[in-house]
Write a protein that holds these residues in place. Structure first.
Motif, PDB file in Angstrom:
ATOM      1  N   THR A   1      -4.084  -5.847 -20.932  1.00  0.00           N
ATOM      2  CA  THR A   1      -4.045  -5.722 -22.390  1.00  0.00           C
ATOM      3  C   THR A   1      -3.258  -4.496 -22.852  1.00  0.00           C
ATOM      4  O   THR A   1      -3.285  -4.144 -24.026  1.00  0.00           O
ATOM      5  CB  THR A   1      -5.473  -5.647 -22.952  1.00  0.00           C
ATOM      6  OG1 THR A   1      -6.172  -4.567 -22.319  1.00  0.00           O
ATOM      7  CG2 THR A   1      -6.231  -6.945 -22.685  1.00  0.00           C
TER       8      THR A   1
ATOM      9  N   LYS B   1       0.365  -2.934 -23.407  1.00  0.00           N
ATOM     10  CA  LYS B   1       1.754  -3.394 -23.537  1.00  0.00           C
ATOM     11  C   LYS B   1       2.721  -2.532 -22.742  1.00  0.00           C
ATOM     12  O   LYS B   1       3.582  -3.051 -22.029  1.00  0.00           O
ATOM     13  CB  LYS B   1       2.161  -3.421 -25.015  1.00  0.00           C
ATOM     14  CG  LYS B   1       1.497  -4.498 -25.843  1.00  0.00           C
ATOM     15  CD  LYS B   1       2.035  -4.480 -27.267  1.00  0.00           C
ATOM     16  CE  LYS B   1       1.362  -5.553 -28.122  1.00  0.00           C
ATOM     17  NZ  LYS B   1       1.854  -5.495 -29.530  1.00  0.00           N
ATOM     18  N   HIS B   2       2.609  -1.215 -22.887  1.00  0.00           N
ATOM     19  CA  HIS B   2       3.580  -0.322 -22.249  1.00  0.00           C
ATOM     20  C   HIS B   2       2.884   0.872 -21.623  1.00  0.00           C
ATOM     21  O   HIS B   2       2.072   1.542 -22.261  1.00  0.00           O
ATOM     22  CB  HIS B   2       4.614   0.186 -23.259  1.00  0.00           C
ATOM     23  CG  HIS B   2       5.474  -0.889 -23.842  1.00  0.00           C
ATOM     24  ND1 HIS B   2       6.367  -1.620 -23.087  1.00  0.00           N
ATOM     25  CD2 HIS B   2       5.557  -1.372 -25.104  1.00  0.00           C
ATOM     26  CE1 HIS B   2       6.968  -2.499 -23.872  1.00  0.00           C
ATOM     27  NE2 HIS B   2       6.498  -2.374 -25.085  1.00  0.00           N
TER      28      HIS B   2
ATOM     29  N   HIS C   1       0.314   3.114 -33.828  1.00  0.00           N
ATOM     30  CA  HIS C   1       0.142   2.377 -32.579  1.00  0.00           C
ATOM     31  C   HIS C   1      -1.240   2.650 -31.976  1.00  0.00           C
ATOM     32  O   HIS C   1      -1.840   3.696 -32.203  1.00  0.00           O
ATOM     33  CB  HIS C   1       1.225   2.777 -31.576  1.00  0.00           C
ATOM     34  CG  HIS C   1       2.601   2.422 -32.020  1.00  0.00           C
ATOM     35  ND1 HIS C   1       3.070   1.130 -32.053  1.00  0.00           N
ATOM     36  CD2 HIS C   1       3.626   3.205 -32.467  1.00  0.00           C
ATOM     37  CE1 HIS C   1       4.317   1.110 -32.483  1.00  0.00           C
ATOM     38  NE2 HIS C   1       4.676   2.367 -32.750  1.00  0.00           N
TER      39      HIS C   1
ATOM     40  N   GLU D   1      -7.133  -3.344 -26.037  1.00  0.00           N
ATOM     41  CA  GLU D   1      -5.771  -3.620 -26.497  1.00  0.00           C
ATOM     42  C   GLU D   1      -5.057  -2.306 -26.832  1.00  0.00           C
ATOM     43  O   GLU D   1      -5.470  -1.573 -27.733  1.00  0.00           O
ATOM     44  CB  GLU D   1      -5.804  -4.510 -27.748  1.00  0.00           C
ATOM     45  CG  GLU D   1      -6.426  -5.876 -27.517  1.00  0.00           C
ATOM     46  CD  GLU D   1      -5.451  -6.826 -26.832  1.00  0.00           C
ATOM     47  OE1 GLU D   1      -4.234  -6.529 -26.825  1.00  0.00           O
ATOM     48  OE2 GLU D   1      -5.910  -7.855 -26.321  1.00  0.00           O
TER      49      GLU D   1
ATOM     50  N   ASP E   1      -1.048  -0.467 -27.345  1.00  0.00           N
ATOM     51  CA  ASP E   1       0.414  -0.582 -27.404  1.00  0.00           C
ATOM     52  C   ASP E   1       1.058   0.331 -26.364  1.00  0.00           C
ATOM     53  O   ASP E   1       2.058  -0.038 -25.747  1.00  0.00           O
ATOM     54  CB  ASP E   1       0.914  -0.216 -28.811  1.00  0.00           C
ATOM     55  CG  ASP E   1       0.375  -1.152 -29.873  1.00  0.00           C
ATOM     56  OD1 ASP E   1       0.486  -2.381 -29.685  1.00  0.00           O
ATOM     57  OD2 ASP E   1      -0.178  -0.656 -30.879  1.00  0.00           O
ATOM     58  N   TYR E   2       0.473   1.526 -26.185  1.00  0.00           N
ATOM     59  CA  TYR E   2       1.020   2.497 -25.239  1.00  0.00           C
ATOM     60  C   TYR E   2      -0.111   3.187 -24.488  1.00  0.00           C
ATOM     61  O   TYR E   2      -1.107   3.593 -25.084  1.00  0.00           O
ATOM     62  CB  TYR E   2       1.852   3.565 -25.955  1.00  0.00           C
ATOM     63  CG  TYR E   2       3.174   3.051 -26.475  1.00  0.00           C
ATOM     64  CD1 TYR E   2       4.292   2.997 -25.646  1.00  0.00           C
ATOM     65  CD2 TYR E   2       3.303   2.604 -27.795  1.00  0.00           C
ATOM     66  CE1 TYR E   2       5.507   2.516 -26.111  1.00  0.00           C
ATOM     67  CE2 TYR E   2       4.509   2.114 -28.267  1.00  0.00           C
ATOM     68  CZ  TYR E   2       5.603   2.075 -27.416  1.00  0.00           C
ATOM     69  OH  TYR E   2       6.805   1.583 -27.878  1.00  0.00           O
TER      70      TYR E   2
ATOM     71  N   SER F   1       6.620   0.977 -17.857  1.00  0.00           N
ATOM     72  CA  SER F   1       7.747   0.656 -18.736  1.00  0.00           C
ATOM     73  C   SER F   1       8.839   1.705 -18.671  1.00  0.00           C
ATOM     74  O   SER F   1      10.021   1.401 -18.803  1.00  0.00           O
ATOM     75  CB  SER F   1       7.262   0.506 -20.180  1.00  0.00           C
ATOM     76  OG  SER F   1       6.303  -0.523 -20.288  1.00  0.00           O
TER      77      SER F   1
ATOM     78  N   GLN G   1       9.378  -6.854 -23.679  1.00  0.00           N
ATOM     79  CA  GLN G   1       8.167  -7.490 -23.188  1.00  0.00           C
ATOM     80  C   GLN G   1       7.686  -6.758 -21.942  1.00  0.00           C
ATOM     81  O   GLN G   1       8.457  -6.119 -21.234  1.00  0.00           O
ATOM     82  CB  GLN G   1       8.441  -8.972 -22.852  1.00  0.00           C
ATOM     83  CG  GLN G   1       8.849  -9.803 -24.061  1.00  0.00           C
ATOM     84  CD  GLN G   1       7.770  -9.855 -25.112  1.00  0.00           C
ATOM     85  OE1 GLN G   1       6.605 -10.073 -24.818  1.00  0.00           O
ATOM     86  NE2 GLN G   1       8.152  -9.637 -26.366  1.00  0.00           N
ATOM     87  N   ARG G   2       6.403  -6.888 -21.680  1.00  0.00           N
ATOM     88  CA  ARG G   2       5.832  -6.306 -20.471  1.00  0.00           C
ATOM     89  C   ARG G   2       6.522  -6.882 -19.241  1.00  0.00           C
ATOM     90  O   ARG G   2       6.699  -8.087 -19.126  1.00  0.00           O
ATOM     91  CB  ARG G   2       4.332  -6.606 -20.430  1.00  0.00           C
ATOM     92  CG  ARG G   2       3.614  -6.075 -19.197  1.00  0.00           C
ATOM     93  CD  ARG G   2       2.183  -6.588 -19.214  1.00  0.00           C
ATOM     94  NE  ARG G   2       1.497  -6.259 -17.987  1.00  0.00           N
ATOM     95  CZ  ARG G   2       0.735  -5.202 -17.819  1.00  0.00           C
ATOM     96  NH1 ARG G   2       0.580  -4.356 -18.802  1.00  0.00           N
ATOM     97  NH2 ARG G   2       0.122  -4.973 -16.675  1.00  0.00           N
TER      98      ARG G   2
END
Length: 268
Positions: A4, A6-7, A36, A115, A117-118, A141, A257-258
């Protein structure tokens, strides 16, 4: 537990003493201030500092989601995990490499990040076990290299960049910390540790200088007090610099995208 997220962004330095942890916590807070969802993992097993920098009371412990999953500690809008909230602050981690790598994996994968984002990872200095464990097992990432303009720091920063390149982790750029000092009495600006070093190393490795940060007593006082600059003085020059750096990181990664985890490649 990283499905969950993303980056994942690793913040690293080739050597200690360049302000990497201070930069990391302020970058995480700046990214959160831009709307974020952000987590922060303190991967320095031997010398964790993020709990103090975020003003987390000594003795604070995470609660459990289930038998294997810890809830991260929340502070200033961040989700944070560190060895500092699992053991007493005076406890010395006298561990060999495999134990350190195992502890890092547990912090990373047994924390219920939710969840995000970073997820910023405050890496220990150097190019050792934790760096290899991260690159082998985590879909990173990109990485950010923190250095000062000082020649010896730049030499070690090069090693950090080379290490990430060998394990196929993109280097997003270089943050030049302690770039200039402004005298509080007369306003004179002086490059105490030299100048232009960040630009030289960025040019050599075909990356960019994400930002330059001043050498300021206030930055040190604010993290020591548990309220980093982005929270304590959001209108300051330093806070604006952190915001600009994270905006550039988000510009580079936000639309991607991941990706699958990088593979080790030690070619000639």
């Amino acid at each position: 537990m990283l499905e969950t997220v993303k980056h994942v962004v690793a913040v690293a330095s080739g050597k200690g003493g360049v302000g990497k942890s201070t930069v990391t916590v302020n970058l995480a807070l700046a990214m959160a201030a831009q709307g974020h969802r952000v987590g922060l993992l303190d991967a320095d097993i031997y010398g964790p500092s993020q709990a103090q920098m975020l003003g987390i009371e000594p003795g604070t412990r995470p609660t459990m989601v289930d038998d294997k999953t810890m809830r991260p500690i929340e502070a200033h809008g961040l989700k944070m995990m560190s060895m500092a909230v699992l053991v007493d602050i005076e406890t010395a981690m006298v561990w060999r490499g495999p134990m350190v790598s195992g502890a890092f994996q547990q912090l990373l994968t047994q924390t219920g990040w939710g969840e995000l984002d970073y997820l910023f990872i405050d890496m220990p200095p150097g190019t050792g076990d934790i760096q290899l464990t991260l690159s082998q097992q985590v879909p990173v990432s990109g990485s950010v290299i923190v250095t000062t303009p000082q020649d010896i720091a730049l030499l070690d920063a090069r090693k950090g960049i080379e290490m990430f390149r060998k394990v196929n982790v993109p280097v997003l750029g270089v943050v030049e910390n302690m770039s200039t000092h402004v005298c509080s009495s007369c306003g004179h600006t002086e490059a105490i540790f030299g100048e232009g070093g960040g630009a030289r190393i960025a040019s050599q490795y075909d990356t960019e200088v994400l930002g330059r940060l001043p050498l300021a007593m206030s930055i040190r006082e604010q993290v020591d007090g548990g309220r980093p600059t982005v929270v304590a003085d959001p209108d300051s020059e330093a806070a604006r610099a952190f915001m600009a750096i994270t905006a550039r990181i988000d510009e580079q990664l936000g639309g991607q995208q991941r990706q699958d985890g990088p593979s080790i490649s030690f070619g000639e």
